[in-house]
Design a protein around this motif. Structure first.
Motif, PDB file in Angstrom:
ATOM      1  N   ARG A  26      -2.975   2.933   5.777  1.00 27.86           N
ATOM      2  CA  ARG A  26      -3.794   4.253   5.236  1.00 27.86           C
ATOM      3  C   ARG A  26      -3.322   5.440   6.295  1.00 27.86           C
ATOM      4  O   ARG A  26      -2.961   6.569   6.081  1.00 27.86           O
TER       5      ARG A  26
ATOM      6  N   THR B 216      -4.767  -2.615   5.683  1.00 32.52           N
ATOM      7  CA  THR B 216      -5.069  -1.566   4.787  1.00 32.52           C
ATOM      8  C   THR B 216      -5.516  -0.357   5.696  1.00 32.52           C
ATOM      9  O   THR B 216      -4.778   0.969   5.371  1.00 32.52           O
TER      10      THR B 216
ATOM     11  N   TYR C  64       0.705  -1.260   0.102  1.00 35.23           N
ATOM     12  CA  TYR C  64       0.097  -0.122  -0.075  1.00 35.23           C
ATOM     13  C   TYR C  64       0.765   1.380   0.051  1.00 35.23           C
ATOM     14  O   TYR C  64       0.528   2.111  -0.639  1.00 35.23           O
TER      15      TYR C  64
END
Length: 200
Positions: free
Chosen positions: A78, A74, A31
């Motif tokens: 983030r 995730t 990510y």
């Protein structure tokens, strides 16, 4: 949550949350790599490691509060990306006056030599030393007269980024980046007295 809370001795057994975090690590790393794909390789790796550190501290805090099951890869990634982009680093204070700091870069500071950008607007193989010197001076003055947003656009375009990547980086639409490309080109040509602006 203090960083010291997650530091353990080399010979100490892993804490229960660490094994779970290691399983999430590939997703967090992927990510962050995508989020920072516009950065130079060395800066990108530093940003990725910072995201991992922020995610680890956040997950350790959840584990300490007995809520580790609420931690997912995730959202943790983030969170780390947002912290990095806002200039908030884990485990150290950031000096915004330091030109190499994240906060300074977010304000538009750049340590890259202006020559590397200027090279993209001139063919140095055919330019004389005097022309190269004039270009450096003119480009530096023109670049300095732009807004921070326009400087970011020029920098990204000079690096060869696609319109869509520049749009995402500068939080603009692709159409607006295309307009700015033409406007900045016209602005440069007017600055050096090369030509009148192109018609819309």
């Amino acid at each position: 949550m203090n960083c010291s809370a997650i530091v353990v001795a080399d010979d100490a057994p892993p804490l229960p949350w660490q094994a779970s975090f290691v399983q999430m690590l590939p997703t967090i790393r992927r990510y962050a790599r995508i989020a920072f794909r516009e950065l130079a390789p060395e800066e990108r790796e530093e940003a990725i490691q910072t995201v991992i550190a922020s995610a680890a501290v956040a997950y350790a805090g959840l584990a300490q509060a007995g809520r580790a099951k609420l931690g997912y890869a995730t959202p943790l990634a983030r969170y780390g990306v947002r912290r990095y982009r806002s200039g908030r680093l884990t485990g150290s204070r950031d000096n915004a006056a330091d030109v190499g700091s994240v906060k300074c870069r977010l304000r538009g500071c750049r340590t890259e030599p202006i020559d590397s950008i200027a090279q993209s607007i001139s063919d140095y193989r055919r330019a004389s030393p005097a022309e190269m010197a004039a270009l450096r001076i003119d480009f530096s003055q023109w670049y300095g007269s732009l807004s921070r947003r326009d400087q970011r656009v020029v920098h990204a375009l000079a690096q060869g980024e696609r319109t869509s990547a520049v749009a995402e980086l500068c939080r603009l639409t692709a159409g607006r980046v295309s307009q700015l490309r033409r406007e900045l080109h016209d602005s440069w040509r007017l600055f050096v007295g090369d030509a009148a602006p192109s018609p819309c």
